[in-house]
Design a protein around this motif. Sequence first.
Motif, mmCIF file in Angstrom:
data_model
loop_
_atom_site.group_PDB
_atom_site.id
_atom_site.type_symbol
_atom_site.label_atom_id
_atom_site.label_comp_id
_atom_site.label_asym_id
_atom_site.label_seq_id
_atom_site.Cartn_x
_atom_site.Cartn_y
_atom_site.Cartn_z
ATOM 1 N N GLU A 122 16.206 9.371 -18.719
ATOM 2 C CA GLU A 122 15.447 10.590 -18.325
ATOM 3 C C GLU A 122 13.998 10.011 -18.442
ATOM 4 O OE1 GLU A 122 14.736 15.130 -18.987
ATOM 5 O OE2 GLU A 122 16.824 14.476 -18.929
ATOM 6 N N GLY A 123 13.308 10.248 -17.393
ATOM 7 C CA GLY A 123 11.737 9.944 -17.416
ATOM 8 C C GLY A 123 10.883 10.862 -16.842
ATOM 9 N N LYS A 124 9.663 10.487 -16.808
ATOM 10 C CA LYS A 124 8.585 11.711 -16.200
ATOM 11 C C LYS A 124 7.645 10.782 -15.296
ATOM 12 C CE LYS A 124 6.539 14.880 -18.688
ATOM 13 N NZ LYS A 124 5.695 15.593 -19.879
ATOM 14 N N ALA A 125 7.615 11.478 -14.050
ATOM 15 C CA ALA A 125 6.447 10.669 -13.331
ATOM 16 C C ALA A 125 5.183 11.639 -12.980
ATOM 17 C CB ALA A 125 7.240 10.094 -12.117
ATOM 18 N N LYS A 126 4.073 11.128 -12.749
ATOM 19 C CA LYS A 126 3.201 11.603 -12.325
ATOM 20 C C LYS A 126 2.127 11.009 -11.240
ATOM 21 C CE LYS A 126 2.459 13.351 -17.087
ATOM 22 N NZ LYS A 126 1.270 13.596 -18.015
ATOM 23 N N PHE A 127 1.480 11.597 -10.390
ATOM 24 C CA PHE A 127 0.670 11.100 -9.314
ATOM 25 C C PHE A 127 -0.414 10.381 -9.749
ATOM 26 C CE2 PHE A 127 3.206 13.762 -6.547
ATOM 27 C CZ PHE A 127 3.532 12.959 -5.696
ATOM 28 N N ILE A 128 -0.664 8.970 -9.411
ATOM 29 C CA ILE A 128 -1.955 8.465 -9.951
ATOM 30 C C ILE A 128 -3.258 9.127 -9.127
ATOM 31 C CG2 ILE A 128 -3.121 6.135 -9.623
ATOM 32 C CD1 ILE A 128 -0.527 5.944 -11.495
ATOM 33 N N ASP A 129 -3.272 9.237 -8.209
ATOM 34 C CA ASP A 129 -4.354 9.758 -7.268
ATOM 35 C C ASP A 129 -4.030 11.180 -6.832
ATOM 36 O OD1 ASP A 129 -6.187 7.708 -7.516
ATOM 37 O OD2 ASP A 129 -4.932 6.774 -6.105
ATOM 38 N N THR A 130 -3.759 11.449 -5.738
ATOM 39 C CA THR A 130 -3.414 12.811 -5.108
ATOM 40 C C THR A 130 -1.797 12.704 -4.724
ATOM 41 O OG1 THR A 130 -3.962 12.124 -3.256
ATOM 42 C CG2 THR A 130 -5.848 13.054 -4.368
ATOM 43 N N PRO A 131 -1.433 14.162 -4.777
ATOM 44 C CA PRO A 131 -0.010 14.175 -4.348
ATOM 45 C C PRO A 131 0.355 13.741 -3.026
ATOM 46 C CG PRO A 131 -0.826 16.422 -5.386
ATOM 47 C CD PRO A 131 -2.101 15.274 -5.101
ATOM 48 N N ASP A 132 -0.450 13.472 -2.162
ATOM 49 C CA ASP A 132 -0.163 13.241 -0.716
ATOM 50 C C ASP A 132 -0.251 11.510 -0.495
ATOM 51 O OD1 ASP A 132 -2.873 12.849 -1.088
ATOM 52 O OD2 ASP A 132 -3.584 13.265 1.037
ATOM 53 N N ILE A 133 -0.247 10.874 -1.673
ATOM 54 C CA ILE A 133 -0.242 9.437 -1.657
ATOM 55 C C ILE A 133 1.162 9.066 -2.675
ATOM 56 C CG2 ILE A 133 -1.542 7.447 -2.475
ATOM 57 C CD1 ILE A 133 -2.777 8.867 -0.231
ATOM 58 N N GLY A 134 1.843 8.127 -1.937
ATOM 59 C CA GLY A 134 3.138 7.805 -2.773
ATOM 60 C C GLY A 134 2.877 6.643 -3.923
ATOM 61 N N HIS A 135 2.007 6.842 -4.817
ATOM 62 C CA HIS A 135 1.813 6.140 -5.870
ATOM 63 C C HIS A 135 1.573 7.264 -7.033
ATOM 64 C CE1 HIS A 135 -1.290 2.976 -7.749
ATOM 65 N NE2 HIS A 135 0.151 2.960 -8.270
ATOM 66 N N LEU A 136 2.861 6.558 -7.939
ATOM 67 C CA LEU A 136 2.905 7.633 -9.087
ATOM 68 C C LEU A 136 3.224 6.712 -10.248
ATOM 69 C CD1 LEU A 136 4.891 8.840 -6.858
ATOM 70 C CD2 LEU A 136 5.185 10.482 -8.541
ATOM 71 N N LYS A 137 3.022 7.077 -11.595
ATOM 72 C CA LYS A 137 3.430 6.292 -12.659
ATOM 73 C C LYS A 137 4.419 7.015 -13.238
ATOM 74 C CE LYS A 137 -0.252 9.155 -15.251
ATOM 75 N NZ LYS A 137 -1.333 8.767 -16.246
ATOM 76 N N GLN A 142 0.869 -1.106 -0.107
ATOM 77 C CA GLN A 142 -0.061 -0.024 -0.001
ATOM 78 C C GLN A 142 0.729 1.198 0.002
ATOM 79 O OE1 GLN A 142 -3.287 0.075 -0.217
ATOM 80 N NE2 GLN A 142 -3.031 -2.140 -0.567
ATOM 81 N N PRO A 143 0.627 2.230 -0.836
ATOM 82 C CA PRO A 143 1.533 3.534 -0.662
ATOM 83 C C PRO A 143 1.346 4.063 0.480
ATOM 84 C CG PRO A 143 -0.311 3.739 -2.362
ATOM 85 C CD PRO A 143 -0.337 2.302 -1.819
ATOM 86 N N VAL A 144 2.520 4.753 0.835
ATOM 87 C CA VAL A 144 2.404 5.676 1.951
ATOM 88 C C VAL A 144 1.442 6.875 1.704
ATOM 89 C CG1 VAL A 144 4.742 5.209 2.698
ATOM 90 C CG2 VAL A 144 4.393 7.168 1.209
ATOM 91 N N SER A 145 0.708 7.161 2.792
ATOM 92 C CA SER A 145 -0.133 8.348 3.005
ATOM 93 C C SER A 145 0.919 9.590 3.516
ATOM 94 C CB SER A 145 -1.238 8.168 3.678
ATOM 95 O OG SER A 145 -0.892 7.667 5.197
ATOM 96 N N GLN A 146 0.264 10.671 3.382
ATOM 97 C CA GLN A 146 0.803 11.776 3.917
ATOM 98 C C GLN A 146 2.242 12.231 3.303
ATOM 99 O OE1 GLN A 146 0.598 11.727 8.127
ATOM 100 N NE2 GLN A 146 -1.447 12.194 8.005
ATOM 101 N N PHE A 147 2.264 11.554 1.960
ATOM 102 C CA PHE A 147 3.498 11.789 1.118
ATOM 103 C C PHE A 147 3.833 13.159 0.777
ATOM 104 C CE2 PHE A 147 5.617 11.920 -2.967
ATOM 105 C CZ PHE A 147 6.839 11.032 -2.892
#
Length: 184
Positions: free
Chosen positions: A89-104, A28-33
């Motif tokens: 070099e790549g690019k990442a974006k948050f899946i849901d919200t920026p306070d959840i440690g789940h990116l693509k 589970q991704p960390v919260s309060q990221f």
Amino acid sequence: MNLNFRKLIVLGSIALLAACTGMPSNVQPVSQFELNRYLGQWYEVARLDHSFERGLDNVSAFYSINEDGSVKVVNRGWDSEENEWSEAEGKAKFIDTPDIGHLKVSFFGPFYGSYVVYYLEDDYSVALVSGYNLDYFWLLSRSPTLPQEALDNYIQIADKAGFDTNSLIFPNQDKAQVKTKKND
């Protein structure tokens, strides 16, 4: 960039396309990221084997903000066979919200794979990261090495999450300063 490393990044990105942005059920991704605290230099202390980093030591990742608000990812490692630095070099974006440690993250066009920060020290000194399944695992640290007791603790956390910790690779971090584009 080394042509072989580029090809491996492409192949790795295509492989990740199949699963896109999911995550293992035990993770589970960390919260309060806090992205601003996560930015900067990280060193790869351990990983599971995969083709796009195979044979690389002194692996690091540098995260910064792009003008469009996405996260710029620069992965770099020393290819001793080629006797040169390999960089992607790549690019990442948050899946849901920026306070959840789940990116693509993408290193190849529109194809994204999961980047799940599922364990993070309060001081942002160590992170455990998963891909979309248990075949992708990284132990990242702000320092190139960790004391054995701490390393054993993080490996135990990864083992409990279901990762094959007996297959971990511990890349050498013998180059005191991992180079980035800024200090080449």
